[in-house]
Design an enzyme around this catalytic site. Sequence first.
Site, mmCIF file in Angstrom:
data_model
loop_
_atom_site.group_PDB
_atom_site.id
_atom_site.type_symbol
_atom_site.label_atom_id
_atom_site.label_comp_id
_atom_site.label_asym_id
_atom_site.label_seq_id
_atom_site.Cartn_x
_atom_site.Cartn_y
_atom_site.Cartn_z
ATOM 1 N N ASP A 78 -27.745 41.554 -7.817
ATOM 2 C CA ASP A 78 -27.846 39.416 -8.213
ATOM 3 C C ASP A 78 -26.815 39.087 -8.939
ATOM 4 O O ASP A 78 -26.642 38.360 -9.499
ATOM 5 C CB ASP A 78 -29.453 39.820 -9.594
ATOM 6 C CG ASP A 78 -30.499 40.361 -8.300
ATOM 7 O OD1 ASP A 78 -30.390 39.990 -7.619
ATOM 8 O OD2 ASP A 78 -31.404 39.671 -9.142
ATOM 9 N N CYS A 119 -31.871 48.983 -7.864
ATOM 10 C CA CYS A 119 -32.020 47.181 -8.378
ATOM 11 C C CYS A 119 -32.586 46.327 -7.962
ATOM 12 O O CYS A 119 -33.450 46.907 -7.247
ATOM 13 C CB CYS A 119 -30.215 47.149 -7.949
ATOM 14 S SG CYS A 119 -29.307 47.769 -8.779
ATOM 15 N N GLU A 442 -31.963 32.714 -9.745
ATOM 16 C CA GLU A 442 -31.956 32.862 -11.359
ATOM 17 C C GLU A 442 -31.013 32.378 -11.913
ATOM 18 O O GLU A 442 -29.822 31.898 -10.745
ATOM 19 C CB GLU A 442 -31.401 34.534 -11.113
ATOM 20 C CG GLU A 442 -32.399 35.764 -10.825
ATOM 21 C CD GLU A 442 -32.741 36.899 -11.249
ATOM 22 O OE1 GLU A 442 -32.923 38.074 -11.349
ATOM 23 O OE2 GLU A 442 -31.152 37.487 -11.494
ATOM 24 N N SER A 468 -32.664 35.902 -14.477
ATOM 25 C CA SER A 468 -32.466 37.058 -14.964
ATOM 26 C C SER A 468 -33.198 37.641 -15.681
ATOM 27 O O SER A 468 -33.154 37.665 -16.932
ATOM 28 C CB SER A 468 -31.010 37.464 -14.913
ATOM 29 O OG SER A 468 -29.943 38.736 -15.408
#
Length: 551
Positions: A78, A119, A442, A468
């Site tokens: 990310d 993750c 995000e 996030s």
Amino acid sequence: MRKENVVDGVQNAPHRSLFHALGLTEEEQKRPLIGIVSSYNEIVPGHMNLDKIVDAVKLGVAMAGGTPIVFPAIAVCDGIAMGHTGMKYSLVTRDLIADSTEAMALAHGFDGLVMVPNCDKNVPGLLMAAARVNIPTVFVSGGPMLAGRVEGKKTSLSSMFEAVGAYNAGKIDDKKLYEYECKTCPTCGSCSGMYTANSMNCLTEALGMGLKGNGTIPAVYSARIELAKHAGMAVMELVRKNICPRDIMTKEALMNALTVDMALGCSTNSMLHLPAIAHECGVELNLDIANEISAVTPNLCHLAPAGRTYMEDLNEAGGVYAVMNELTKKNLLNTNCMTVTGKTIGENIEGCVNLDPDIIRPIDNPYSETGGIAVLKGNLAPEGSVVKRSAVLPEMLIHEGSAKVFDSEEEAQAAINGGKIVAGDVVVIRYEGPKGGPGMREMLNPTSAIMGMGLGNSVALITDGRFSGATRGACIGHVTPEAASGGMIGVVKDGDIISINIPENTIELKVDAGVLAERMKSFIPKKKELSGYLKRYAALVSGGATGAILN
């Protein structure tokens, strides 16, 4: 044994010939076949050490009498995907991971699985797959990154993004920015704060799907290798007892996970993932339930970005089990839930005491009497929106301001960088939801820029996208219905007054009801030209309030 479908009997002689082609001996073929789902790759820092974790799991499985067989799962970083079109491909991988793992597990007759994620989307994606496949399964992650250090202070990825905001505001120079760049992420592992990856890995312990320490033992510690060996051994015991994921991930276990989520102050993304996991388990978990649990669950931890402590600190303080033990002092957990240890939650956490009350607040001295996440509703978000309450400054818990509206993250970022956002504003970013993005990007870049420029105590941000786990501040995401689905956020105009009251769980667009009705009557949501997987995803995905599941 499920391997009967692919190994045993005359009819499976062709299958056995293919196992011989793999170099598997007759002795190995007679043992339980354990699939090890490896999320290893060389582009995600949280996954670069998973080859060592997988090797340790294989050894544990073999020591306990099984035959380990590895197959892969994809993963997106990310952080690297942040702020550009790559972020459209983050959340969407959760379902690709679940689908592909289901396909591999059921096609090859495995008797058990060990999931090795780390993750953001791999943990929930593999939990979803575990519920679907429903064969004995254990989770062991790659572990969190150690915190960085700049000028003697611990740092994490959110520090790096905020440093960019500080640089753009002229508060730090090139040299200091470069120092942050080189020192913020010092080891492999999932980023060192209570971001989404670490949130979900911690919640595997609360759910009962991971062993003690799965969420907190740092990636570079040798104890992580030992944990992986024990995970390999544990799955063999589950196979012998035929304890499966849906025996563990019950409604009560999911409520436990949501309770621990509130106590830890996890990422708002857990409000997407827990409902999606629950859906695969045949359990309804909606945002109203989240507020009910938050109302009675004290927030015990302020890990980065909410505070100055990190995953390594939580580990030293006793980890997730110590937090759970605190919660039992007010009977907030169901301690009878089964786990992958073959024991109940209550048996697992017995004797796991809080070793540092500065890291894990005692139950009678919490950061707040309510949980770390709040769900806000009102005319702007009738189906709900989500905020990480524990990471909001006290002066921003109640805020009213003038809207500045943008139809993409890029437009908002340009305005922030250009100094067009001022104290008192409410930044509105729309067409970034599951359908409208698509992929529900995000928003760490704009939120970090606001904080880094010193506007965190005076500017709020609202979006139908998401944040996030590294985001902090008065940032309200998951606004549902989203703009692309005809939601009210699609008719907000510059200058409209928006009222946010986090203690009261409300978010209101303060425009005359008649005016709003006229706007909605003529509102036609914008459409984007899409192709490939994103086109299919946008056509199938539900709203953020229901976990962005595929229908």
